[in-house]
Design an enzyme around this catalytic site. Structure first.
Site, PDB file in Angstrom:
ATOM      1  N   TRP A   5      12.223 -24.058  15.285  1.00  0.00           N
ATOM      2  CA  TRP A   5      11.445 -24.911  14.380  1.00  0.00           C
ATOM      3  C   TRP A   5       9.950 -24.617  14.488  1.00  0.00           C
ATOM      4  CZ3 TRP A   5       7.658 -28.690  15.072  1.00  0.00           C
ATOM      5  CH2 TRP A   5       7.434 -29.534  13.973  1.00  0.00           C
ATOM      6  N   SER A  37      17.157 -22.440  19.511  1.00  0.00           N
ATOM      7  CA  SER A  37      16.844 -23.823  19.140  1.00  0.00           C
ATOM      8  C   SER A  37      17.401 -24.156  17.752  1.00  0.00           C
ATOM      9  CB  SER A  37      15.328 -24.046  19.241  1.00  0.00           C
ATOM     10  OG  SER A  37      15.027 -25.416  19.286  1.00  0.00           O
ATOM     11  N   LEU A  38      16.556 -24.494  16.775  1.00  0.00           N
ATOM     12  CA  LEU A  38      17.034 -24.738  15.407  1.00  0.00           C
ATOM     13  C   LEU A  38      17.790 -23.519  14.873  1.00  0.00           C
ATOM     14  CD1 LEU A  38      17.093 -26.265  12.647  1.00  0.00           C
ATOM     15  CD2 LEU A  38      14.828 -25.273  12.196  1.00  0.00           C
ATOM     16  N   PHE A  50       4.689 -30.243  19.922  1.00  0.00           N
ATOM     17  CA  PHE A  50       6.091 -29.832  19.999  1.00  0.00           C
ATOM     18  C   PHE A  50       6.207 -28.504  20.754  1.00  0.00           C
ATOM     19  CE2 PHE A  50      10.302 -28.583  18.367  1.00  0.00           C
ATOM     20  CZ  PHE A  50      10.973 -29.787  18.462  1.00  0.00           C
ATOM     21  N   LEU A  51       5.271 -27.592  20.513  1.00  0.00           N
ATOM     22  CA  LEU A  51       5.282 -26.302  21.210  1.00  0.00           C
ATOM     23  C   LEU A  51       5.023 -26.486  22.703  1.00  0.00           C
ATOM     24  CD1 LEU A  51       3.311 -24.037  18.701  1.00  0.00           C
ATOM     25  CD2 LEU A  51       5.781 -24.275  18.944  1.00  0.00           C
ATOM     26  N   ALA A  52       4.104 -27.377  23.051  1.00  0.00           N
ATOM     27  CA  ALA A  52       3.788 -27.623  24.462  1.00  0.00           C
ATOM     28  C   ALA A  52       5.013 -28.163  25.208  1.00  0.00           C
ATOM     29  CB  ALA A  52       2.621 -28.612  24.571  1.00  0.00           C
ATOM     30  N   LEU A  53       5.811 -28.995  24.534  1.00  0.00           N
ATOM     31  CA  LEU A  53       7.044 -29.528  25.139  1.00  0.00           C
ATOM     32  C   LEU A  53       8.013 -28.415  25.518  1.00  0.00           C
ATOM     33  CD1 LEU A  53       8.088 -32.593  22.910  1.00  0.00           C
ATOM     34  CD2 LEU A  53       7.470 -32.649  25.322  1.00  0.00           C
ATOM     35  N   GLN A  54       7.971 -27.317  24.785  1.00  0.00           N
ATOM     36  CA  GLN A  54       8.971 -26.270  24.958  1.00  0.00           C
ATOM     37  C   GLN A  54       8.782 -25.453  26.231  1.00  0.00           C
ATOM     38  OE1 GLN A  54       9.741 -24.031  21.394  1.00  0.00           O
ATOM     39  NE2 GLN A  54       9.318 -25.765  20.087  1.00  0.00           N
ATOM     40  N   ASP A  57      14.568 -27.121  30.717  1.00  0.00           N
ATOM     41  CA  ASP A  57      14.389 -27.452  29.296  1.00  0.00           C
ATOM     42  C   ASP A  57      14.342 -28.966  29.082  1.00  0.00           C
ATOM     43  OD1 ASP A  57      14.427 -27.567  26.518  1.00  0.00           O
ATOM     44  OD2 ASP A  57      15.960 -26.024  26.308  1.00  0.00           O
ATOM     45  N   HIS A 100      12.379 -24.182  27.521  1.00  0.00           N
ATOM     46  CA  HIS A 100      12.985 -24.064  26.191  1.00  0.00           C
ATOM     47  C   HIS A 100      12.817 -22.677  25.561  1.00  0.00           C
ATOM     48  CE1 HIS A 100      14.857 -25.905  22.700  1.00  0.00           C
ATOM     49  NE2 HIS A 100      13.890 -25.467  21.919  1.00  0.00           N
TER      50      HIS A 100
END
Length: 257
Positions: free
Chosen positions: A22, A82-83, A143-147, A207, A235
Site C-alpha cells: 500500500w 503486504s497489500l 504508515f511507512l514508519a510503522l512498517q 512485524d 514488515h
C-alpha cells in the site's frame, strides 16, 4: 487514460511477478532486483493507481487482480508484499493455472483483527482513512514508519521506503482509501486453504502490522503451505534482510525447475 506500468528485467527461466504494498510502487524492489534478475525473469509492476500506473480510481481486490493479470506472462511465480500479497493470492485463487507458486511477504489473508484472529484493529485502519483526507502526506509517512519499527536498521529502512514513495507522483487519495478498504474488509483465510500450488509465506518476527501469531494459525489452516519467519525483520524483510530473503526465493525456484 488507464496505463499500467510494467517492466521486465532479467534472464532466468522462471518468471517472477513482484507486487508491492500500500502507498508504494515497484521501486521498492530496487534493493533485491539485481540479485534476483540473475535467477529469474522479473516483472516489476506498479499496482493500478500507484506509482506510474495512472488513471485509476479506488478499486476492489477483484478489479486490481484482473488488471494486473491481464498484463502478466502466461505462467509465473507471483510474489506479493503486504497489500500485494492479497492481490497475488486472489490471482492464485481465480487463475491457478497461471501461478507456478505463490509467495506472500509480510501479508495476511485477513489484515483486520477479528474474533480470535490477530491483526490491525479496524478502527486503526478507519483512522488512517480519515487522516488521509486531513493530512495526506503525513499519514502515508506514519504508515511507512510503522512498517520498519523495531528493526536494527529501522531509521534507514524507513528512509528507503519514504524515498521510494517520494521518487514518483503520490497516489490519489481515492486510490489510497480504496487500498485501505481492501485491507480492512478482505478475508481469504478459508478460500486459500484450497490452493494446491507451492505456497511460501515469509514474515518478519517484529512485524507490527502482521503479527507473528498468525503464522502458527495459518500453518494449521494451510498445512500444504510453508512459512519462514525472519528473526530480526519487521514488515519489510526484503529491505532489512535482502540476502536471507533472496536465498529463500532462489531455493524455491530450484524446486520448481
Amino acid at each position: 487514460m488507464k496505463t499500467l506500468w510494467w517492466q521486465t528485467v532479467g534472464t532466468g527461466n522462471c518468471h517472477l511477478v513482484l507486487l508491492h504494498g500500500w502507498g508504494l510502487n515497484a521501486e521498492v524492489w530496487h534493493c533485491i532486483s539485481e540479485e534476483l534478475a540473475s535467477h529469474f525473469t522479473l516483472h516489476l509492476v506498479d499496482l493500478p493507481g500507484f506509482g506510474r500506473s495512472r488513471g485509476y480510481g479506488a478499486m476492489t481486490l477483484d478489479d486490481m487482480a484482473q488488471q494486473v493479470l491481464d498484463a502478466a506472462p502466461q505462467q509465473a511465480v507471483w510474489l506479493g508484499w503486504s497489500l500485494g500479497g492479497l492481490v497475488a493470492s486472489k490471482i492464485a485463487l481465480e487463475n491457478p493455472e497461471r501461478v507456478q507458486a505463490l509467495v506472500t511477504v509480510a501479508s495476511s489473508p485477513c489484515f483486520s483483527a477479528r474474533e480470535a484472529w490477530p491483526g490491525i484493529k479496524p478502527e486503526v485502519l478507519a483512522g488512517f482513512q480519515q487522516q488521509l483526507t486531513d493530512d495526506f502526506q503525513r499519514t502515508v509517512e506514519r504508515f511507512l514508519a510503522l512498517q520498519t519499527m523495531g528493526t536494527e536498521t529501522a531509521r534507514q529502512d524507513a528512509r528507503t521506503l519514504k524515498q521510494t514513495v517520494l521518487s514518483l507522483p503520490m497516489p490519489d487519495v481515492k486510490v489510497l482509501n480504496g487500498g485501505l478498504e481492501i485491507l480492512k474488509t478482505v478475508d481469504l483465510r478459508e478460500s486459500l486453504a484450497s490452493l494446491t500450488m507451492p505456497h511460501l509465506r515469509i514474515y518478519g518476527y517484529l512485524d507490527g502490522l502482521v503479527p507473528r501469531r498468525v503464522v502458527p494459525l495459518l500453518d494449521e489452516l494451510w498445512p500444504g503451505s510453508e512459512s519462514l519467519v525472519i528473526a530480526k525483520a519487521a514488515h519489510a524483510p526484503f529491505i532489512s534482510h535482502p540476502a536471507e530473503f533472496c536465498s529463500a526465493l532462489i531455493a524455491l525456484s530450484h524446486r520448481l525447475i
